[in-house]
Design a protein around this motif. Structure first.
Motif, PDB file in Angstrom:
ATOM      1  N   GLY A 104       0.695  -1.345   0.186  1.00 61.17           N
ATOM      2  CA  GLY A 104      -0.185   0.085   0.008  1.00 61.17           C
ATOM      3  C   GLY A 104       0.868   1.215   0.026  1.00 61.17           C
ATOM      4  O   GLY A 104       0.430   2.328  -0.036  1.00 61.17           O
ATOM      5  N   ARG A 105       2.167   1.127  -0.163  1.00 61.45           N
ATOM      6  CA  ARG A 105       3.013   2.291  -0.110  1.00 61.45           C
ATOM      7  C   ARG A 105       2.886   3.213  -1.536  1.00 61.45           C
ATOM      8  O   ARG A 105       2.275   2.464  -2.475  1.00 61.45           O
ATOM      9  CB  ARG A 105       4.515   1.961  -0.002  1.00 61.45           C
ATOM     10  CG  ARG A 105       4.707   1.657   1.345  1.00 61.45           C
ATOM     11  CD  ARG A 105       6.151   1.137   1.510  1.00 61.45           C
ATOM     12  NE  ARG A 105       6.628   0.673   2.899  1.00 61.45           N
ATOM     13  CZ  ARG A 105       7.775   0.220   3.153  1.00 61.45           C
ATOM     14  NH1 ARG A 105       8.702   0.315   2.361  1.00 61.45           N
ATOM     15  NH2 ARG A 105       8.110  -0.161   4.361  1.00 61.45           N
ATOM     16  N   PRO A 106       2.788   4.396  -1.388  1.00 64.80           N
ATOM     17  CA  PRO A 106       2.918   5.315  -2.752  1.00 64.80           C
ATOM     18  C   PRO A 106       3.846   4.966  -3.816  1.00 64.80           C
ATOM     19  O   PRO A 106       5.021   4.716  -3.164  1.00 64.80           O
ATOM     20  CB  PRO A 106       3.059   6.695  -2.381  1.00 64.80           C
ATOM     21  CG  PRO A 106       2.435   6.634  -0.792  1.00 64.80           C
ATOM     22  CD  PRO A 106       2.834   5.411  -0.435  1.00 64.80           C
ATOM     23  N   VAL A 107       3.413   5.014  -5.016  1.00 64.92           N
ATOM     24  CA  VAL A 107       4.476   4.467  -6.119  1.00 64.92           C
ATOM     25  C   VAL A 107       4.681   5.929  -6.932  1.00 64.92           C
ATOM     26  O   VAL A 107       3.691   6.703  -7.311  1.00 64.92           O
ATOM     27  CB  VAL A 107       3.944   3.446  -7.031  1.00 64.92           C
ATOM     28  CG1 VAL A 107       4.911   3.238  -8.171  1.00 64.92           C
ATOM     29  CG2 VAL A 107       3.922   2.244  -6.254  1.00 64.92           C
ATOM     30  N   VAL A 108       5.856   6.181  -6.910  1.00 67.81           N
ATOM     31  CA  VAL A 108       6.304   7.508  -7.547  1.00 67.81           C
ATOM     32  C   VAL A 108       6.974   7.124  -8.794  1.00 67.81           C
ATOM     33  O   VAL A 108       7.827   6.359  -9.017  1.00 67.81           O
ATOM     34  CB  VAL A 108       7.128   8.529  -6.661  1.00 67.81           C
ATOM     35  CG1 VAL A 108       7.725   9.750  -7.767  1.00 67.81           C
ATOM     36  CG2 VAL A 108       6.742   8.939  -5.659  1.00 67.81           C
ATOM     37  N   VAL A 109       6.345   7.698 -10.024  1.00 66.27           N
ATOM     38  CA  VAL A 109       7.022   7.451 -11.306  1.00 66.27           C
ATOM     39  C   VAL A 109       8.201   8.411 -11.564  1.00 66.27           C
ATOM     40  O   VAL A 109       7.782   9.493 -12.188  1.00 66.27           O
ATOM     41  CB  VAL A 109       5.754   7.156 -12.553  1.00 66.27           C
ATOM     42  CG1 VAL A 109       6.529   7.108 -13.922  1.00 66.27           C
ATOM     43  CG2 VAL A 109       4.852   6.696 -12.063  1.00 66.27           C
ATOM     44  N   ASP A 110       9.485   8.328 -11.227  1.00 58.98           N
ATOM     45  CA  ASP A 110      10.452   9.047 -11.241  1.00 58.98           C
ATOM     46  C   ASP A 110      11.270   8.487 -12.529  1.00 58.98           C
ATOM     47  O   ASP A 110      10.983   7.529 -13.116  1.00 58.98           O
ATOM     48  CB  ASP A 110      11.413   9.173 -10.098  1.00 58.98           C
ATOM     49  CG  ASP A 110      11.843   7.552  -9.622  1.00 58.98           C
ATOM     50  OD1 ASP A 110      11.722   6.683 -10.587  1.00 58.98           O
ATOM     51  OD2 ASP A 110      12.394   7.656  -8.266  1.00 58.98           O
ATOM     52  N   ASP A 111      12.460   9.103 -12.705  1.00 54.92           N
ATOM     53  CA  ASP A 111      13.150   8.851 -13.847  1.00 54.92           C
ATOM     54  C   ASP A 111      13.533   7.369 -13.916  1.00 54.92           C
ATOM     55  O   ASP A 111      13.594   6.670 -15.059  1.00 54.92           O
ATOM     56  CB  ASP A 111      14.468   9.568 -13.881  1.00 54.92           C
ATOM     57  CG  ASP A 111      15.416   9.759 -12.743  1.00 54.92           C
ATOM     58  OD1 ASP A 111      14.840   9.206 -11.836  1.00 54.92           O
ATOM     59  OD2 ASP A 111      16.447  10.212 -12.819  1.00 54.92           O
ATOM     60  N   ALA A 112      14.084   6.772 -12.926  1.00 57.58           N
ATOM     61  CA  ALA A 112      14.254   5.440 -12.651  1.00 57.58           C
ATOM     62  C   ALA A 112      13.191   4.633 -12.980  1.00 57.58           C
ATOM     63  O   ALA A 112      13.229   3.686 -13.795  1.00 57.58           O
ATOM     64  CB  ALA A 112      14.952   5.065 -11.222  1.00 57.58           C
ATOM     65  N   ALA A 113      12.167   4.868 -12.521  1.00 58.49           N
ATOM     66  CA  ALA A 113      10.954   3.918 -12.856  1.00 58.49           C
ATOM     67  C   ALA A 113      10.487   4.183 -14.249  1.00 58.49           C
ATOM     68  O   ALA A 113       9.988   3.090 -14.839  1.00 58.49           O
ATOM     69  CB  ALA A 113       9.671   4.491 -11.850  1.00 58.49           C
ATOM     70  N   ALA A 114      10.539   5.468 -14.890  1.00 57.44           N
ATOM     71  CA  ALA A 114      10.256   5.602 -16.080  1.00 57.44           C
ATOM     72  C   ALA A 114      10.886   4.753 -17.008  1.00 57.44           C
ATOM     73  O   ALA A 114      10.736   4.201 -18.168  1.00 57.44           O
ATOM     74  CB  ALA A 114      10.118   6.946 -16.472  1.00 57.44           C
ATOM     75  N   LYS A 115      12.370   4.797 -16.796  1.00 56.77           N
ATOM     76  CA  LYS A 115      13.392   3.873 -17.548  1.00 56.77           C
ATOM     77  C   LYS A 115      12.972   2.412 -17.442  1.00 56.77           C
ATOM     78  O   LYS A 115      12.907   1.680 -18.469  1.00 56.77           O
ATOM     79  CB  LYS A 115      14.666   4.053 -17.070  1.00 56.77           C
ATOM     80  CG  LYS A 115      15.997   3.355 -17.774  1.00 56.77           C
ATOM     81  CD  LYS A 115      17.331   3.659 -17.268  1.00 56.77           C
ATOM     82  CE  LYS A 115      18.353   2.708 -17.813  1.00 56.77           C
ATOM     83  NZ  LYS A 115      19.625   3.164 -17.227  1.00 56.77           N
ATOM     84  N   ALA A 116      12.803   1.878 -16.275  1.00 57.43           N
ATOM     85  CA  ALA A 116      12.336   0.639 -16.400  1.00 57.43           C
ATOM     86  C   ALA A 116      11.134   0.275 -16.822  1.00 57.43           C
ATOM     87  O   ALA A 116      11.037  -1.006 -17.707  1.00 57.43           O
ATOM     88  CB  ALA A 116      12.177   0.318 -14.738  1.00 57.43           C
ATOM     89  N   ILE A 117      10.110   0.970 -16.909  1.00 54.25           N
ATOM     90  CA  ILE A 117       8.776   0.840 -17.458  1.00 54.25           C
ATOM     91  C   ILE A 117       8.818   0.606 -19.142  1.00 54.25           C
ATOM     92  O   ILE A 117       8.480  -0.172 -19.686  1.00 54.25           O
ATOM     93  CB  ILE A 117       7.721   1.926 -17.169  1.00 54.25           C
ATOM     94  CG1 ILE A 117       7.472   1.792 -15.682  1.00 54.25           C
ATOM     95  CG2 ILE A 117       6.707   1.884 -18.108  1.00 54.25           C
ATOM     96  CD1 ILE A 117       6.791   3.157 -15.255  1.00 54.25           C
TER      97      ILE A 117
END
Length: 242
Positions: A104-117
Motif C-alpha cells: 500500500g505504499r505510494p508509487v512515484v514514477v521518477d526517472d528510474a521508474a520511467a526507464k524501467a517501464i
C-alpha cells in the motif's frame, strides 16, 4: 474582352498555379502516408503485456491505501502490472495516484521508474540511452498532459517511449517511421503548428480559393469562349453558310 475580364484571367491563372501546387503536395503526402507501414507508424511490434497478480494481495494493502487517501471519495480504481510489480491505480479528489499492491505504499514514477517501464515495454529488450522530463508538450505527445518522461533508445528505429509521470503508462511509442508519417500528415492537413486539425483558417481559406477558382473558371469559359465556339458550331452545322 473587357479590361475587367483580362485582370480576372490573370488572377485566375496565378491562383490556379498556387492551388495546383497544393494539390500536388496533397497527392505526394497522401501517397507517402499510404506507403508507410502503419504497424511501424504505431511504434512497431510491442512486448507481450504482463499479467497482474491475484487480487487478494491488493486487498491486503487496501487499508494503507484508504489511509493515504484521507477519506476522499473514489472516482475509479484498477489493479494492473507496472514494470515487474502490481500497483493499485486510484482516482480520487481530481487526481490519480499509484500504490504498491503488496504493502500500500505510494508509487512515484521518477526517472528510474520511467526507464524501467520503457525497457520492460521494449520488444527487443533494448536499454534506454536517455531519460528526459518534458517541460512542455512536444509534437509526439501533443494530445496528452504533463508530467511525461521521454525515454530514448539507440535502436534501429531511433525509438522514443513516452511514459506518464502520473500513471506510469506508455502514452506513445515513436520512431523514425512515425516522424516521417507525421511530417507528411502536416503537409496533408496544412496544420503546420499543431498538426491535429483540418478545421483551421488556412485550409478553410484554401477551400474558398478552390471554390472561387471553379466559379471564375466557368465564368471565364463562357465569357471569353462561348461566342467563338457558338459560331464555330454553326459553321460546322451549315458548311455553306458565310
Amino acid at each position: 474582352m473587357t479590361v475587367k475580364s483580362i485582370w480576372l484571367r490573370k488572377i485566375h491563372k496565378w491562383v490556379g498555379l498556387v492551388i495546383g501546387l497544393q494539390f500536388l503536395v496533397w497527392a505526394i503526402s497522401g501517397t507517402a502516408m499510404a506507403l508507410l507501414d502503419m504497424e511501424e507508424v504505431a511504434g512497431g511490434k510491442a512486448a507481450a503485456p504482463a499479467r497482474p497478480e491475484l487480487l487478494p494481495e491488493s486487498a491486503a494493502a487496501w487499508p494503507a491505501v484508504r489511509s493515504a487517501l484521507g477519506g476522499m471519495p473514489l472516482e475509479s480504481l484498477r489493479v494492473r502490472p507496472l514494470a515487474g510489480r502490481t500497483v493499485i491505480e486510484v482516482a480520487a479528489g481530481g487526481e490519480t495516484r499509484l500504490f504498491d499492491a503488496a504493502d500500500g505504499r505510494p508509487v512515484v514514477v521518477d526517472d528510474a521508474a520511467a526507464k524501467a517501464i520503457a525497457e520492460t515495454a521494449h520488444p527487443d529488450g533494448a536499454r534506454a540511452a536517455a531519460v528526459t522530463p518534458l517541460r512542455e508538450l512536444s509534437l509526439a505527445v501533443r494530445e496528452h498532459a504533463l508530467p511525461i518522461w521521454q525515454v530514448d533508445f539507440a535502436d534501429a528505429r531511433n525509438s522514443s517511449y513516452f511514459v506518464s509521470g502520473t500513471t506510469g503508462e506508455i502514452l506513445e511509442r515513436r520512431n523514425d517511421t512515425w516522424r516521417w508519417w507525421d511530417f507528411f500528415w502536416m503537409l496533408h492537413n496544412m496544420d503546420y503548428a499543431k498538426r491535429t486539425s483540418f478545421n483551421h483558417p488556412l485550409i478553410v481559406f484554401v477551400g474558398f480559393a478552390m471554390a472561387w477558382l471553379a466559379v471564375t473558371g466557368f465564368w471565364l469559359l463562357f465569357r471569353t469562349m462561348w461566342r467563338h465556339d457558338a459560331s464555330t458550331v454553326r459553321s460546322w452545322l451549315r458548311p455553306g453558310a458565310k
